[in-house]
Design a protein around this motif. Structure first.
Motif, PDB file in Angstrom:
ATOM      1  N   PHE A 283      41.190   1.579  -3.626  1.00  0.00           N
ATOM      2  CA  PHE A 283      42.255   2.218  -2.848  1.00  0.00           C
ATOM      3  C   PHE A 283      41.655   3.281  -1.924  1.00  0.00           C
ATOM      4  O   PHE A 283      42.062   3.424  -0.767  1.00  0.00           O
ATOM      5  CB  PHE A 283      43.301   2.860  -3.767  1.00  0.00           C
ATOM      6  N   THR A 284      40.670   4.001  -2.411  1.00  0.00           N
ATOM      7  CA  THR A 284      40.064   5.090  -1.629  1.00  0.00           C
ATOM      8  C   THR A 284      38.860   4.628  -0.807  1.00  0.00           C
ATOM      9  O   THR A 284      38.209   5.445  -0.164  1.00  0.00           O
ATOM     10  CB  THR A 284      39.615   6.231  -2.550  1.00  0.00           C
TER      11      THR A 284
ATOM     12  N   MET B 287      42.210  -2.089  -7.620  1.00  0.00           N
ATOM     13  CA  MET B 287      43.064  -0.973  -7.183  1.00  0.00           C
ATOM     14  C   MET B 287      42.399   0.368  -7.520  1.00  0.00           C
ATOM     15  O   MET B 287      42.380   1.283  -6.714  1.00  0.00           O
ATOM     16  CB  MET B 287      44.441  -1.063  -7.844  1.00  0.00           C
ATOM     17  N   LYS B 288      41.873   0.444  -8.717  1.00  0.00           N
ATOM     18  CA  LYS B 288      41.248   1.698  -9.164  1.00  0.00           C
ATOM     19  C   LYS B 288      40.083   2.095  -8.265  1.00  0.00           C
ATOM     20  O   LYS B 288      39.957   3.238  -7.873  1.00  0.00           O
ATOM     21  CB  LYS B 288      40.678   1.524 -10.584  1.00  0.00           C
TER      22      LYS B 288
ATOM     23  N   LYS C 173      43.593  -4.861 -11.390  1.00  0.00           N
ATOM     24  CA  LYS C 173      43.740  -3.433 -11.686  1.00  0.00           C
ATOM     25  C   LYS C 173      42.453  -2.671 -11.344  1.00  0.00           C
ATOM     26  O   LYS C 173      42.494  -1.573 -10.777  1.00  0.00           O
ATOM     27  CB  LYS C 173      44.096  -3.266 -13.168  1.00  0.00           C
ATOM     28  N   GLU C 174      41.321  -3.252 -11.688  1.00  0.00           N
ATOM     29  CA  GLU C 174      40.045  -2.591 -11.402  1.00  0.00           C
ATOM     30  C   GLU C 174      39.835  -2.439  -9.897  1.00  0.00           C
ATOM     31  O   GLU C 174      39.292  -1.433  -9.431  1.00  0.00           O
ATOM     32  CB  GLU C 174      38.881  -3.381 -12.025  1.00  0.00           C
TER      33      GLU C 174
END
Lengths: 137, 547
Positions: B400-401, B396-397, B393-394
């Motif tokens: 992603f950018t 992805m957080k 999850k971290e």
């Protein structure tokens, strides 16, 4: 027809929250649980047995390891059980393959969590806000 | 008595252009499309069912009930659904793939038409030269760019073959991602330029400029700024009053007269309502069903004159199926490189399409389209990041950018064993033998793909990425999919080709093929502009012949 009884649902919720833990953003159950239940009733009907297997194994293993149901465990205990079922340190108490159902559940939880809300998960596109994906047009 | 001058089978890239050229020349045309004329709402924005990721269905057809088959690794015959990867689907709707494509508008290079002469013929491959040259096609590339609408910078790509004019629209603006990648390429001394796109960068032909949304590739355009055949040449064909568009209807057979010459088709009309079989007579038939279904239709059109399928006297229909390998690399940066400005591909290099030491051909490299979050989760995470839990999850957080992705199509070295046949033991919902896919591309393709993967690694390293990943391609597989080509290749020798250099099937005076099937090789580029250009060229020749 109910797909899972109440205890199974609580185990499934704890399992999904272990795959995507809640923090300032929702966990797997709150964000993707509805998606998964929809899918098991439709596109993923054939996968119902592996989810039944999953909640059964989690119940047996958590009671053997901690004398509690899986949904009663703390975050570290839940994590440890999934990790050790995945890498084989804990053997499945019944026939079946934990790595296989863990892999499926991981994928389905992520699908619900990160796909568009019309699929039943990701309410208010919370996961998109979390990662920075904004739909502008 | 004829019903129409020409029947065009398939309203995709090639068929759309053919219908327009023929109808505007005063010929009556029946344009038959298996799929429907989809609205944007029909296509939708389902992140699990689209042309980019199709886990539980697709958004541009075909429907279930149209399986294909192959043998799996255990030697078992398996039926494949249209949204499964091994199906090699493109689309089935008015506009075909152009309804939902990413719209990259590449010309092949002069060397791409002369692969055998340039590199020699590897043992076991069917590598060959085209019977036409880049110069033959150049005016029609220009026509396609102008009539559908392409944006780009006509002088920035120093490796491109001769252009007689610039693009009709300027290139899209740079993005955060392309600026980062440009700096890396500059350090390497590589020539880069904006990706040419069949998208309006400004108002063009009364349709607005791109609104730079995040759902371009795989979806319909919300502002009608992406140029497919559905919103350009097909409306023009219909406006003549000479073209009839028959949707939800599938041609099941090319019909021949007593001499074995094509004289029309039989099709199933209105398949989802009151389905009826309709026999139409025409002076010519143009098949544009995509490289896989075109081959299937020819093979399913056997008769006493053509016992192995029409055009298949030399067992060549369906062979040399090719698409593209897509090697690539990903890396992450300290600062964000995602600005949310679509469609995404905004910088490319043709530094390595040809002239690479020790390998045959090469390919273009570019940055990737905007990734949907679920696509990012499935395909853009490093292998050492756990697939679940807090770390996942971290990642992805944070990333992603901050993820860069370089990839590109590698020119395939064709093999005659990579092929489409028909499986008479498995039928579709209409009772027709389905496509059976078998074989692989030639092994030289893998060597070229590895070379291109190394270049993608080199580019990202030059950008100073914190972490770099992506596996080198080391498998031998069959390509097709949205870039499917080669199954009815054109050539001068009827023994080693299906059509002549005008797309006319050798044994037939009036049966033409105008889709990727006729590509002898498929370039190291997205092939749609070449399909469009060939259709302009060969449709014009057909008009001259029969008018």
């Amino acid at each position: 027809m109910m797909l899972f009884n109440e205890q199974e649902l609580r185990t499934l919720a704890a399992f999904m929250d272990t795959l995507i833990p809640p923090d300032e953003y929702p966990g797997g159950w709150d964000d993707a649980g509805n998606y998964l239940l929809n899918q098991i009733a439709s596109n993923l009907k054939d996968e119902m047995p592996i989810y039944k297997e999953a909640v059964k194994v989690l119940k047996i293993v958590s009671n053997a390891e901690y004398q509690m149901d899986y949904y009663e465990l703390n975050e570290q205990q839940r994590y440890r059980i999934i990790k050790e079922l995945e890498n084989g340190t804990i053997a499945s108490p019944i026939s079946g393959s934990p790595p296989a159902w863990i892999t499926h559940a991981v994928r389905h939880t992520a699908e619900g969590y990160y796909a568009n809300p019309e699929n039943g998960g990701n309410p208010e596109t919370l996961s998109w806000k979390m990662i920075g994906f904004e739909v502008t047009a | 008595m004829i019903d129409y001058d020409v029947v065009v089978v398939g309203a995709g890239a090639g068929g759309g252009v053919a219908a327009c050229v023929l109808a505007e020349a005063g010929l009556s045309v029946l344009l038959i499309e298996r799929g429907r004329n989809l609205s944007n709402e029909d296509v939708g924005r389902d992140h699990l069912r689209n042309q980019r990721i199709s886990l539980y269905g697709n958004n541009a057809g075909p429907d279930d009930g149209n399986p294909r088959t192959r043998y799996n690794s255990r030697g078992e015959l398996v039926a494949i659904k249209p949204w499964e990867g091994d199906y090699h689907n493109n689309a089935s709707c008015v506009g075909g793939g152009t309804r939902v494509y990413g719209a990259q508008a590449w010309r092949f290079m002069a060397q791409d038409f002369r692969m055998a002469s340039t590199y020699g013929i590897p043992e076991g491959s069917s590598l060959a030269d085209w019977p036409i040259t880049y110069e033959d096609l150049e005016p029609f590339y220009t026509q396609a760019e102008n009539e559908l609408g392409v944006c780009g910078n006509g002088t920035a790509n120093i490796y491109q073959s001769n252009r007689t004019s610039d693009y009709p629209m300027p290139a899209m603006d740079p993005t955060l991602c392309s600026e980062k990648l440009r700096k890396g390429a500059d350090q390497l001394g590589w020539n880069t330029f904006p990706v040419p796109l069949l998208i309006n960068s400004k108002t063009y032909q009364s349709r607005p400029g791109c609104v730079k949304c995040q759902h371009c590739v795989g979806f319909a355009c919300p502002s009608n700024s992406k140029n497919g055949t559905h919103n350009t040449v097909i409306p023009r064909a219909l406006a003549t009053g000479l073209c009839t568009l028959q949707t939800d209807s599938m041609v099941v057979r090319i019909e021949v007269d007593s001499r074995g010459q094509t004289n029309g088709v039989t099709y199933l009309s209105n398949m989802h309502e009151n389905m009826t079989a309709v026999r139409v007579k025409s002076r010519a038939v143009v098949v544009c069903a995509g490289a896989i279904e075109t081959a299937r239709l020819l093979l399913n059109s056997s008769s006493t004159h053509h016992p192995n399928g029409i055009g298949n006297d030399n067992d060549f229909v369906g062979r040399n199926l090719q698409g593209h390998y897509y090697p690539g690399s990903m890396g992450v940066t300290e600062e964000p490189v995602y600005d949310g400005i679509g469609p995404g591909p905004s910088i490319a290099t043709c530094q390595f399409n040809h002239g690479n030491e020790g390998v045959i051909g090469g390919g273009m490299l570019a940055n990737e389209f905007i990734r949907l979050p679920i696509i990012h989760w499935y395909r853009a995470m490093p292998p050492d990041v756990p697939r679940w839990g807090k770390e996942n999850k971290e990642w992805m957080k944070r990333y992603f950018t901050r993820t860069l992705h370089i990839t590109g199509p590698v020119q395939e070295i064709p093999s005659p064993e990579g092929r489409v046949t028909v499986n008479t033991s498995v039928r579709d919902v209409y009772g027709l033998p389905v496509v059976h896919l078998s074989g692989t591309t030639h092994k030289e393709t893998v060597r070229t793909a590895k070379f291109m993967w190394e270049r993608s690694q080199e580019w990202l390293k030059a950008c100073g990425v914190e972490k770099l990943w992506g596996d080198p391609p080391n498998y031998l597989g069959l390509s097709g999919g949205q870039h499917q080509a080669g199954t009815c290749r054109m050539g001068n020798d009827p023994k080693t080709s299906v059509t002549d250099k005008w797309g006319r099937v050798h044994s037939q005076s009036n049966l033409y093929i105008m889709d990727g099937s006729v590509h002898v090789t498929n370039g190291g580029f997205n092939p749609v502009l070449t399909i469009l250009a060939l259709s302009y060229r060969n449709s014009r020749a057909l008009v001259d012949k029969i008018k």
